[in-house]
Every structure is written in C-alpha cells, then in structure tokens.
Design a protein around this motif. Structure first.
Motif, short mmCIF file in Angstrom:
data_model
loop_
_atom_site.label_atom_id
_atom_site.label_comp_id
_atom_site.label_asym_id
_atom_site.label_seq_id
_atom_site.Cartn_x
_atom_site.Cartn_y
_atom_site.Cartn_z
N ASP A 1 -13.30 -1.82 16.97
CA ASP A 1 -13.32 -1.99 18.42
C ASP A 1 -12.74 -3.33 18.88
N ASP A 2 -11.64 -3.71 18.26
CA ASP A 2 -10.94 -4.94 18.65
C ASP A 2 -9.44 -4.71 18.47
N PRO A 3 -8.73 -4.41 19.57
CA PRO A 3 -7.31 -4.06 19.45
C PRO A 3 -6.46 -5.11 18.72
N SER A 4 -6.86 -6.35 18.76
CA SER A 4 -6.05 -7.38 18.10
C SER A 4 -6.22 -7.37 16.58
N ARG A 5 -7.25 -6.67 16.07
CA ARG A 5 -7.51 -6.67 14.63
C ARG A 5 -7.13 -5.37 13.93
N VAL A 6 -6.66 -4.38 14.66
CA VAL A 6 -6.46 -3.06 14.05
C VAL A 6 -5.00 -2.65 13.90
#
Length: 194
Positions: free
Chosen positions: A140-145
């Motif tokens: 749930d973190d677009p910057s990490r996926v």
C-alpha cells in the motif's frame, strides 16, 4: 533470503518428485509415492508464506518478491503437466507400463498440443498477477511497488511471447516429412482394407 528459498523450493520439487517416483516404482510403495508427490504444492505454500512474512516484517518489495510470484505461477501452470510427464516415463521404465504417448509432431494436432501448453503459461501469468497485485495492495505504498509492477509486466510479456510461438503452429503447421507421410498413408490403407 527469498532467492535462497526459491532455489530450495526448486531443488525440493525435484527431490520430492524423484523420491515419489522412486517409492512408487522402484520400492513398489504406490501410496507412499503418491503421498510424496502430493507434498509438492506445500513447497509453494512455504514460499508464499515466507514472502508474505518478509513483506510484513518491513522488507522493501524488490525483484526477489516478484521472482517468487512468477515461480509460484509457473509451478501452478506447469507443475502438474511436468509431474504427469515424468510419471508416465517412470511407469514405462520401471513399472512395465506401455511407453507414454508422444506429442504430435506436425499438423493441427501439434498446434493444439502447443496451445494446451500455452494455457499453462497463461494460468501461471494469472496466478503471478494475482499474487503480485495482492502484494501491491498489502504494501500500500505506490513509491515502493514499482519492482512488483514490473514483474507483473514480465509475466504477461512471457505469456504473450509463448502465445505467439503457439499461434505460429496454427499459422504455419509443420508438414510431415516424406517418410512420415508414407507411413501415414500405408497405415490408412491398412485400416481401409481391414
């Protein structure tokens, strides 16, 4: 850690397969062999749980998590066919069964065979996509996926390339060689005469 676990699962797959077939045909213990073969999916469950725990403990999603999803997808899509193929050969070699039927060599029969194999790749891509999407929602973190998203694309690229190869068997079906045609014609004539 995840890469080592993927390698351990792959090695475990072949060890369980060899143990199951050996118990089944060499030791004449079919129930034990079947039990060992039925343990194969547990390896994927272990990998799935380990990957989930790794993400839960705060690990950044990276290529190892994506590779784990693709590995599980591949095993779901092609594992049963692989086990069945090897079981047929072991039954023939060690159990006195007739030789397993060979895949068709040419024509539309070969094209249909290749399409069935491609369906395994398609199933694998769907399973990998579901697992990767679940991991994306879990993190749930677009910057990490971004790594997980790229593996999703990789799964569908592989399915697309395999699909094009399977389609080529329909577009350009292999014709039997001259020797194979003579055998087919003589077999057909023998059937007609009898």
């Amino acid at each position: 850690m995840i890469v080592a676990l993927i390698a351990a699962c792959e090695i475990g797959f072949w060890v369980l397969l060899a143990a199951g077939l050996s118990a089944r045909y060499l030791l004449k213990m079919p129930r034990t062999g079947l039990a060992l073969l039925l343990c194969e999916p547990l390896l994927e469950v272990v990998l799935l749980v380990a990957t989930t725990l790794d993400l839960k403990n705060g690990a950044d999603p990276n290529w190892t998590h994506g590779l784990a999803a693709l590995y599980i997808g591949y095993t779901v899509g092609h594992g049963h066919r692989t086990v069945k193929w090897l079981d047929g050969h072991a039954a023939h070699r060690f159990g006195g069964a007739p030789p397993p039927q060979q895949p068709p060599r040419d024509g539309m029969a070969r094209a249909r065979h290749e399409a069935r194999i491609w369906l395994g790749t398609l199933i694998g891509a769907v399973v990998a996509t579901v697992l990767l999407q679940g991991a994306i929602w879990y993190v749930d973190d677009p910057s990490r996926v971004t790594s997980l998203e790229s593996w999703r694309s990789t799964a569908w690229r592989a399915a697309g390339i395999h699909g094009l190869i399977a389609l080529s068997y329909f577009v350009w079906p292999r014709k039997p060689s001259a020797g194979e045609q003579d055998t087919t014609v003589s077999t057909s004539k023998e059937r007609i005469q009898s």
